[in-house]
Write an enzyme that holds these catalytic residues in place. Structure first.
Site, mmCIF file in Angstrom:
data_model
loop_
_atom_site.group_PDB
_atom_site.id
_atom_site.type_symbol
_atom_site.label_atom_id
_atom_site.label_comp_id
_atom_site.label_asym_id
_atom_site.label_seq_id
_atom_site.Cartn_x
_atom_site.Cartn_y
_atom_site.Cartn_z
ATOM 1 N N ASP A 1 -14.339 -44.513 -3.412
ATOM 2 C CA ASP A 1 -13.030 -44.244 -3.907
ATOM 3 C C ASP A 1 -11.998 -45.270 -2.888
ATOM 4 O OD1 ASP A 1 -10.781 -42.620 -4.855
ATOM 5 O OD2 ASP A 1 -10.582 -41.552 -2.988
ATOM 6 N N LYS A 2 -10.974 -45.203 -3.561
ATOM 7 C CA LYS A 2 -9.976 -46.007 -2.634
ATOM 8 C C LYS A 2 -9.098 -45.195 -1.779
ATOM 9 C CE LYS A 2 -5.909 -47.434 -4.244
ATOM 10 N NZ LYS A 2 -5.049 -47.345 -3.356
#
Length: 629
Positions: free
Chosen positions: A328-329
């Protein structure tokens, strides 16, 4: 007298060497009895009574063989196969041919196997046990007038003010009331230096207060606090079995068959039943049963020392084979604390007016961007009104009724449904935009920026060096923002503007497996659950992310993800080495014994040495290889 909340409150001091020695007969009665019988047999031999010595040793050996046989029958009825058959046969054969001293050594090896495993496991569990033993049982609650009352930690409720004295463990999650304090978080996060917290900062349960007494205001009960969740995960991990451990169990069948084959061929060649006994006494493969569990306990203990809670032993085996890593960022690759860079209002709104309405609507969102927007508004001294109604569409945005206005906040596509013609905000590198519409008209944008973690690039490089073939970024953010972050890290594969179900589908359909997924938010819980190895970053014990994950990283250090893979590889390597070391040495001894040159008593003693070598090798999982970075 108050009882310290610290290291082992409410428990007796650990026993010394003499105390531990006195506990052995109670904990391992068969071992103690075998040693006593052995001493009695040696005494009878010294007194010139060989016949009595033989009868005493043989009777005890046969009695233990019958006891073990009954347990073996129960296991077989339950569908479990083991190598106890070899041990029982070895005892019987040595007694029949008159090698009763060798029979006693085999009995000692058989009954002492559990004691040996317990000793090795205690060493391997060192870091896991340290976490369990530090669990607080009492808290010092402050009453009216500052009176201190010692209460069970289960009685603490959110809002209670607690006194934590120097060198005591914080009993529950809370916020610091005192002006400032230093806390040792090494037992949880692996960080060696004390961390300074100031008034209002969050302090997690399980950390050690350093040099001064402080006051905390509890924000959770003991059961809901981070430390209680960690303890539960540690207990579950210590009780689990890895696939490699079960594989070692399956080796028992062919190993047993091979041992009987060698013994039968030796009898046929020599025509002497004594050779059968000599082969069987070296064929009891305790290393097969003990080495792998010890190695996996050592790996989980080493992970805990590095601020990683691995929830079960099987996870280490999957970590060792990871071929795809997805991230995930926001909050994972980036710090997850976006800062407001600019407000671009559309007429008739000004900057403060737009920010006030957007922040008021974002009060009802759990997204990290919403938190940053609210904090930015409060930092400007804006008073946020309450919304009459509010509705959030996960990963898209929020719709709220604020001060009589219909406020829509979120991604451009979400806002454009209420305000057609919403223009796209030009963005610089690493920036992202929060769009807003008021009463069906475009009202402006807030430009945010979230920095990439300093250790992100090094983590990706290390994962590649560890054999991970594919690295990708999954994010609900706009393509331009995600691609910029990925480009900074040298990553080519991105999936922007995706919903939780898109992440789940991507991970589930990934061709190169096992797949490791790293995330931190509640919206990451579904994809962490479907990944072969889900890793929750910087977890707070009760979050959905940490509950769905297989590995919980107790710090905000992304590089611990690569550390987890490295520990998994090392653990499986050491476990397999130990299993095959035990098998190889046992086979070698069987072949030597089959020639008739290895007396039964020496063979039995040699097998004890094999046990020790295999288990000592398994304990190498507690540390990394010498060249480990």
């Amino acid at each position: 007298m108050s009882v310290p909340v610290g290291t082992r409150p409410g428990t007796a001091a650990p026993p010394g060497p003499v105390g531990r020695l006195l506990r052995v007969p109670r904990r391992y009665p068969l071992v103690a009895a075998t040693l006593l019988v052995g001493l009695a047999v040696l005494g009878l031999l010294a007194a010139g009574e060989p016949a009595a010595a033989r009868w005493a040793g043989s009777a005890w050996a046969v009695g233990v063989a019958l006891h073990v046989s009954w347990g073996m029958v129960r296991d077989l009825l339950a569908g479990r196969w083991g190598v106890d058959l070899l041990a029982v046969t070895a005892i019987t054969a040595t007694v029949v041919v008159g090698e009763y001293l060798a029979a006693l050594v085999v009995v000692l090896m058989l009954t002492g196997g559990q004691a040996l495993e317990d000793y090795a496991a205690e060493r391997a569990r060192k870091e896991l046990n340290a976490l369990l033993e530090r669990a607080p049982v009492l808290a010092h609650r402050l009453g009216p007038g500052g009176a201190v009352e010692d209460v069970a930690v289960e009685e603490v409720r959110p809002g209670d003010e607690l006194l934590v004295r120097p060198a005591e463990v914080v009993p529950v999650d809370g916020r610091l009331v005192s002006a400032e304090a230093d806390f040792d978080e090494s037992s949880i996060t692996g960080e060696s230096l004390p961390v300074t917290r100031r008034a209002g900062d969050e302090v997690l349960s399980g950390v050690l207060n350093e040099q001064r007494a402080v006051v905390l205001r509890a924000s959770a009960t003991a059961a809901e606090s981070q430390y209680a969740t960690i303890v539960a995960m540690v207990r579950e991990a210590a009780a689990s079995r890895a696939p490699v451990v079960r594989l070692a169990d399956r080796y028992a069948v062919p190993f047993t068959a091979f041992a009987f084959l060698v013994a039968g061929l030796a009898w046929w060649w020599h025509g002497d039943p004594v050779v059968v006994a000599e082969v069987l006494v070296v064929a009891t493969p305790c290393p097969l049963l003990l080495a792998a569990p010890v190695a996996f306990l050592g790996g989980m203990s080493r992970a805990a020392r590095n601020g990683l809670i691995v929830k079960d032993a099987g996870t280490l085996e999957r970590l060792a084979r990871v071929r795809t890593a997805a991230f995930d960022k926001t909050g994972t690759i980036t710090y997850g604390r976006p800062e407001l860079r600019a407000v671009h209002p559309a007429p008739p709104w000004d900057e403060d007016g737009l920010l006030r309405l957007v922040a008021a609507a974002e009060q009802y969102s759990s997204h990290v961007l919403a938190t940053s927007v609210r904090e930015a508004a409060l930092a400007r001294g804006l008073v946020l009104p309450a919304a009459r109604t509010a509705h959030e569409e996960a990963t898209h945005g929020v719709t709220a009724r604020v001060d009589g206005h219909e406020v829509v906040v979120g991604k451009r596509a979400h806002v454009a449904r209420s305000a057609p013609g919403t223009p796209e905000q030009p963005l610089g590198p690493g920036e992202l935009a929060v769009y807003a519409a008021v009463d069906g008209r475009f009202a402006g944008t807030l430009v945010m920026s979230d920095r990439v973690r300093a250790d992100a690039a090094a983590t990706m490089a290390e994962l590649t060096a560890l054999g991970v073939r594919r690295l990708l970024v999954l994010s609900g953010d706009a393509r331009a923002t995600v691609e910029h972050v990925a480009a900074d890290l040298g990553l080519r594969e991105v999936l922007p503007e995706c919903l939780p179900e898109d992440k789940v589908r991507t991970v589930r359909e990934a061709p190169d497996r096992p797949v490791l997924m790293v995330g931190d938010g509640v919206n990451d819980a579904p994809v962490l659950a479907v990944a072969d190895v889900g890793v929750a970053m910087g977890a707070r014990g009760a979050t959905a992310a940490s509950e769905s994950a297989d590995v919980v990283v107790l710090t905000e250090d992304l590089s611990r993800t690569a550390t987890a893979v490295r520990i998994g590889r090392r653990t499986v390597q050491v476990a397999l080495q130990s299993i095959w070391l035990g098998i190889a040495l046992s086979v070698a001894l069987m072949l030597v014994a089959a020639t008739g040159v290895l007396p039964a008593i020496l063979g039995a003693l040699s097998q004890e040495v094999v046990d020790l070598l295999a288990i000592l090798n398994a304990l190498r999982a507690l540390r990394g290889p010498r060249r480990e970075p």
